[in-house]
Motif scaffolding. Structure first.
Motif, short mmCIF file in Angstrom:
data_model
loop_
_atom_site.label_atom_id
_atom_site.label_comp_id
_atom_site.label_asym_id
_atom_site.label_seq_id
_atom_site.Cartn_x
_atom_site.Cartn_y
_atom_site.Cartn_z
N CYS A 186 -115.15 23.43 25.02
CA CYS A 186 -115.95 22.24 25.31
C CYS A 186 -115.81 21.18 24.21
N ILE A 187 -115.42 21.56 23.02
CA ILE A 187 -115.31 20.59 21.92
C ILE A 187 -113.88 20.18 21.66
N GLY A 188 -112.95 20.63 22.50
CA GLY A 188 -111.56 20.24 22.33
C GLY A 188 -110.79 21.20 21.44
N ILE A 189 -109.50 20.92 21.28
CA ILE A 189 -108.64 21.79 20.49
C ILE A 189 -107.91 21.01 19.41
N LYS A 190 -107.49 21.76 18.41
CA LYS A 190 -106.62 21.22 17.36
C LYS A 190 -105.79 22.39 16.82
N ASN A 191 -104.47 22.21 16.90
CA ASN A 191 -103.55 23.26 16.48
C ASN A 191 -103.92 24.61 17.10
N LEU A 192 -104.04 24.58 18.40
CA LEU A 192 -104.36 25.81 19.13
C LEU A 192 -103.14 26.74 19.12
N TYR A 193 -103.30 27.87 18.49
CA TYR A 193 -102.22 28.86 18.46
C TYR A 193 -102.45 29.88 19.57
N PHE A 194 -101.38 30.24 20.29
CA PHE A 194 -101.50 31.26 21.32
C PHE A 194 -100.26 32.13 21.33
N ASN A 195 -100.42 33.33 21.88
CA ASN A 195 -99.28 34.23 22.06
C ASN A 195 -99.55 35.21 23.19
N TRP A 196 -98.49 35.87 23.61
CA TRP A 196 -98.55 36.95 24.58
C TRP A 196 -98.02 38.22 23.92
N HIS A 197 -98.74 39.34 24.12
CA HIS A 197 -98.32 40.63 23.60
C HIS A 197 -98.28 41.66 24.73
N TYR A 198 -97.38 42.61 24.59
CA TYR A 198 -97.30 43.73 25.52
C TYR A 198 -97.61 45.01 24.76
N ASP A 199 -98.51 45.81 25.34
CA ASP A 199 -98.90 47.07 24.70
C ASP A 199 -97.94 48.17 25.14
N ASP A 200 -97.01 48.51 24.27
CA ASP A 200 -96.02 49.54 24.55
C ASP A 200 -96.46 50.86 23.92
N ASN A 201 -97.34 51.57 24.64
CA ASN A 201 -97.86 52.85 24.15
C ASN A 201 -98.46 52.74 22.74
N GLY A 202 -99.27 51.70 22.55
CA GLY A 202 -99.95 51.52 21.27
C GLY A 202 -99.24 50.57 20.32
N CYS B 196 -94.06 35.96 23.28
CA CYS B 196 -93.86 34.55 22.97
C CYS B 196 -95.06 34.04 22.18
N GLU B 197 -94.88 32.89 21.52
CA GLU B 197 -95.96 32.27 20.76
C GLU B 197 -95.68 30.78 20.61
N ALA B 198 -96.73 29.99 20.38
CA ALA B 198 -96.57 28.55 20.22
C ALA B 198 -97.87 27.96 19.68
N VAL B 199 -97.79 26.68 19.29
CA VAL B 199 -98.95 25.93 18.81
C VAL B 199 -99.05 24.64 19.62
N ILE B 200 -100.26 24.36 20.12
CA ILE B 200 -100.53 23.09 20.80
C ILE B 200 -101.27 22.21 19.80
N PRO B 201 -100.62 21.16 19.26
CA PRO B 201 -101.24 20.36 18.20
C PRO B 201 -102.56 19.70 18.61
N SER B 202 -102.60 19.15 19.83
CA SER B 202 -103.81 18.48 20.30
C SER B 202 -103.78 18.40 21.81
N GLU B 203 -104.84 17.83 22.37
CA GLU B 203 -104.96 17.74 23.83
C GLU B 203 -103.77 16.96 24.42
N GLY B 204 -103.16 17.53 25.45
CA GLY B 204 -102.10 16.85 26.16
C GLY B 204 -100.73 16.93 25.53
N VAL B 205 -100.61 17.50 24.35
CA VAL B 205 -99.32 17.63 23.69
C VAL B 205 -98.70 18.97 24.07
N GLU B 206 -97.49 18.93 24.62
CA GLU B 206 -96.87 20.15 25.10
C GLU B 206 -96.36 21.00 23.92
#
Length: 232
Positions: free
Chosen positions: A66-82, A88-98
């Motif tokens: 609700c307060i917006g984002i700044k340098n939003l970091y995200f990633n995807w992980h797969y749990d391979d038996n622990g 993949c991973e990436a950073v979204i610097p601000s709203e609307g920036v790909e």
């Protein structure tokens, strides 16, 4: 003792009951704002999927704040038996920036967009070994790096079994027919009862009317018959 009393009076002067109340309200308000604006990620209402071996699947994930984002970091992980394997991973610097995602898996494609708060990925040519838990993770610098994650469960099968619903359809049809017949029977029964009652009312009216006529005739006749023969 005097110094203690002096200190105590000084402290009590600083922390008045009203001040404590205001401080508590301020803390509660801050906590409420924090909880409302907190970062959340979601893999949707249905967070699991059955897919056929060799197909391509979408692993959905969206974020919100609700307060917006700044340098939003995200990633995807797969749990391979622990063992957590980063896909993949990436950073979204601000709203609307790909973002410019870094892909760590040769069968993964990023298909999200910051314009729709979407950080979903595609997994190509899946195998039986790809079945398991996939974690979508994000953290927001604007919320003092508050983070959140969601899990998506993938099941891989050789074929999708079609469930035969013939018996269910037959049962439902029979029940529907019985219910419909019962309703029709009740309607016909009600009409017959109404018809019989109407016929009885008419018969009663006829009987009453006929009785009245006979009574009148009988009375007049009786009067006539009761008249004595005039004396000579």
């Amino acid at each position: 003792m005097a110094s203690v009393d002096s200190a105590g009076s000084s402290v009590s002067g600083w922390l008045r009951p009203g001040d404590l109340l205001h401080a508590g309200l301020a803390v509660a308000l801050l906590l409420g704002v924090w909880s409302v604006g907190a970062l959340e990620v979601s893999t949707g209402k249905v967070s699991e999927l059955y897919a056929i071996n060799g197909s391509t699947v979408l692993l959905p994930c969206t974020y919100s704040s609700c307060i917006g984002i700044k340098n939003l970091y995200f990633n995807w992980h797969y749990d391979d038996n622990g063992t957590m394997i980063k896909l993949c991973e990436a950073v979204i610097p601000s709203e609307g920036v790909e973002p410019r995602p870094k892909i760590n898996h040769d069968r993964v494609t990023f298909v999200g967009s910051s314009k729709s708060n979407n950080i979903s990925i595609l997994l190509w040519n899946i195998t039986i070994d790809d079945a398991g838990n996939y974690y979508c993770f994000a953290k927001n610098e604007k919320e003092k790096f508050r983070n959140h994650s969601a899990v998506y469960v993938l099941y891989v099968v050789d074929e999708i079994k079609v469930i035969d619903n013939t018996l269910t359809v037959i049962i439902v049809s029979v029940l529907g027919g019985v219910i419909g017949f019962s309703i029709i029977f009740m309607v016909i029964k009600g009409l017959l009862i109404q018809f019989v009652l109407t016929g009885d009312d008419k018969n009663k009216e006829c009987l009453v009317s006929s009785g009245n006529d006979n009574t009148e005739n009988g009375v007049s006749g009786a009067k006539a018959d009761n008249k004595g023969t005039p004396k000579a």
